[in-house]
Scaffold this active site. Structure first.
Site, short mmCIF file in Angstrom:
data_model
loop_
_atom_site.label_atom_id
_atom_site.label_comp_id
_atom_site.label_asym_id
_atom_site.label_seq_id
_atom_site.Cartn_x
_atom_site.Cartn_y
_atom_site.Cartn_z
CB SER A 68 -2.24 2.46 7.56
OG SER A 68 -1.82 3.64 7.77
CE1 TYR A 103 0.81 1.57 3.53
CE2 TYR A 103 -0.55 3.24 3.88
CZ TYR A 103 0.31 1.98 4.68
OH TYR A 103 0.38 1.13 5.66
#
Ligand SMILES: NC(=O)c1ccc[n+]([C@@H]2O[C@H](COP(=O)([O-])OP(=O)(O)OC[C@H]3O[C@@H](n4cnc5c(N)ncnc54)[C@H](OP(=O)(O)O)[C@@H]3O)[C@@H](O)[C@H]2O)c1
Length: 470
Positions: free
Chosen positions: A325, A351
């Protein structure tokens, strides 16, 4: 009537040429006037299959509705096109020659009034367009493209940070696609394992690879949804080689069971796509005592990929694709913080740290598995409008809605990394829009060699255990 006829020869088996040409969704890759194409009929391409192809005009565009009227694999295909401007019949005949395949492409146009009255004036322009398109088809079928390198414009955008971030939006996808090469690589029967195929990017990747005839194992955790996905994709693509495996990938016992099932099948894996992921807004441990972000985003792909390494080795150029990401750009590798603590838990930070670590793992595997013929790359999708983003980042989703990519646009680079011949020549890179990108936008996130080694040692400490944090 305007009649165009061109002949080309390509060094490629006739069946591969036929399959690529017959699927008119590929038209924008080789026809310089076409910019969007969709298949309107479910199932494999056959007589009656319909396509919509949108083509540029000097002013505006025109939609051509194509219907396959003859499909005699691998030697002849005929398509009838209808539009408000003209009707056309494309007849494509193929034959094997000592050099490969000869393709004779004939297109007959009948303009509607009032354009028909000045048809003669259009002849030479149409001939130039026809020649360019068929040469484009030749180039697409030859499929001899170099692996992409980062362009100077992209490198500059990333150095300036904000322009680089703008590429995360759908504008980045549109900018990227202007430079892409066609991809006519045949992937029929290649075994591809995709995690998180129930929605979003994983679903779109599965859908596109199913249409191209890959042999898919889709990993999902909900049996009912898995059955629906397989049914849908089989019906749309006409590809029967699609099945599912059930595993909750946040649980290492289930990751191990999944790997064992695939190992027992004893079939080489051409492509493993580690896509499953989630951004949690609350701290929670799994039943195995691991913080769930760490378990799902890092330990799970690490464990699954290592377990499947023998099957990847047996493929001809096995590929691993790790979906990371752009959020990782905010974080420096910090091995001591990979398992977030419950105090002041911030899901986005947890994350991003795990995605950063997965990027480092990608580079480490790329280096150590080069000799095995396995390429390992990471990609990030930019910002795509998926159920995951809508659920975990509702404010961001509302604010950025108009510029988010579609799930397909987000998944495009996964599909390209899985399929394109030239993508197999690259390893250890991070891609966005089929272009290698920097792994650090900010120098403060660069990790030391020692921290990278600590990461691998730390992950190795989980090799024989899945319930105790090392
Ligand atoms: N969309 C974006 O803009 C964006 C940006 C950067 C990175 N990503 C990454 O892209 C990947 C795909 O995300 P997405 O946006 O497509 O989100 P999504 O629509 O929520 O898809 C996530 C997939 O992961 C699966 N999954 C989640 N937890 C799982 C578990 N414990 N076990 C097995 N499967 C599990 C989901 O299955 P269920 O349906 O069962 O939940 C779903 O199939 C993720 O790795 C995400 O981090 C996305």
């Amino acid at each position: 009537m305007i009649c165009l006829k061109e002949t080309i020869t390509v060094a490629r088996p006739i069946a591969e040429c036929f399959d690529y040409i017959a699927d008119f969704r590929n038209a924008p890759e080789w026809d310089s006037t076409a910019f969007k194409a969709t298949k309107l009929t479910d199932g494999p391409v056959a007589v009656g299959t319909r396509f919509s192809v949108r083509c540029r005009l000097p002013l505006g565009s025109v939609e051509l509705l194509y219907t396959v009227i003859a499909h005699e694999a691998p030697t002849r295909i005929v398509l009838r096109a209808e539009s408000w401007l003209f009707e056309a019949t494309d007849t494509i005949e193929l034959q094997t020659t000592p050099d490969g395949t000869q393709i004779v492409y004939q297109a007959d146009f009948n303009y509607r009034q009032p354009i028909a009255a000045v048809e003669g004036a259009l002849q030479s322009g149409m001939e130039r367009m026809g020649t360019a398109s068929v040469q484009g088809l030749k180039e697409a079928l030859e499929n001899a493209f170099e692996a992409p390198e980062v362009s100077s414009g992209t490198a500059l955008a990333d150095r300036l940070v904000w322009p680089g971030l703008a590429h995360f939006t759908r504008l980045g996808y549109r900018r990227g696609r202007r430079r892409w090469n066609p991809d006519s690589t045949t992937i029929t029967g290649q075994r591809m394992v995709i995690t998180g195929a129930s929605s979003g990017l994983g679903y779109e990747a599965a859908r596109a690879l199913a249409e191209r005839g890959a042999d898919l194992v889709l990993v999902m955790r909900n049996e009912e949804r898995a059955q629906t996905v397989v049914r849908e994709l089989q019906a749309e693509s006409g590809n029967e080689q699609i099945r599912y495996e059930i595993a909750d990938l946040a649980l290492m016992a289930q990751v191990d069971d999944l790997a064992q099932r695939l190992l027992r099948e004893d079939r080489p894996i051409d492509v493993l796509i580690n896509n499953a992921g989630a951004l949690y807004d609350e701290w929670q441990q799994t039943d195995e005592g691991l913080e769930q972000t760490f378990a799902l985003l890092l330990l799970s792909p690490w464990r699954l990929t290592r377990a499947l390494h023998p099957l990847l080795c047996r493929a001809n150029n096995g590929r691993v694709i790790n979906v990371v990401s752009g959020g990782m750009y905010t974080q420096k590798l910090n091995v001591d913080r990979l398992q977030a603590s419950p105090d002041n838990f911030d899901g986005a930070t947890a994350y991003a740290r795990c995605k950063r670590a997965l990027m480092v793992v990608t580079e480490e595997w790329a280096a150590s598995w080069r000799e095995d013929g396995i390429s390992v790359n990471a990609m990030h999708p930019g910002w795509a409008d998926t159920p995951g983003v809508e659920k975990s980042l509702p404010g961001f989703h509302r604010l950025m809605g108009p510029v988010l990519r579609s799930p397909y646009e987000g998944a495009d680079t996964i599909i390209w990394l899985a399929a394109a011949a030239e993508a197999g020549d690259v390893s250890g890179e991070l891609f966005l829009d089929r272009e290698p990108r920097t792994t650090h936008l900010l120098s403060r996130t660069e990790e030391s060699l020692e921290e990278r080694q600590r990461l691998m040692v730390f992950l190795n400490s989980f090799e024989h255990t899945h319930s105790v944090a090392a």
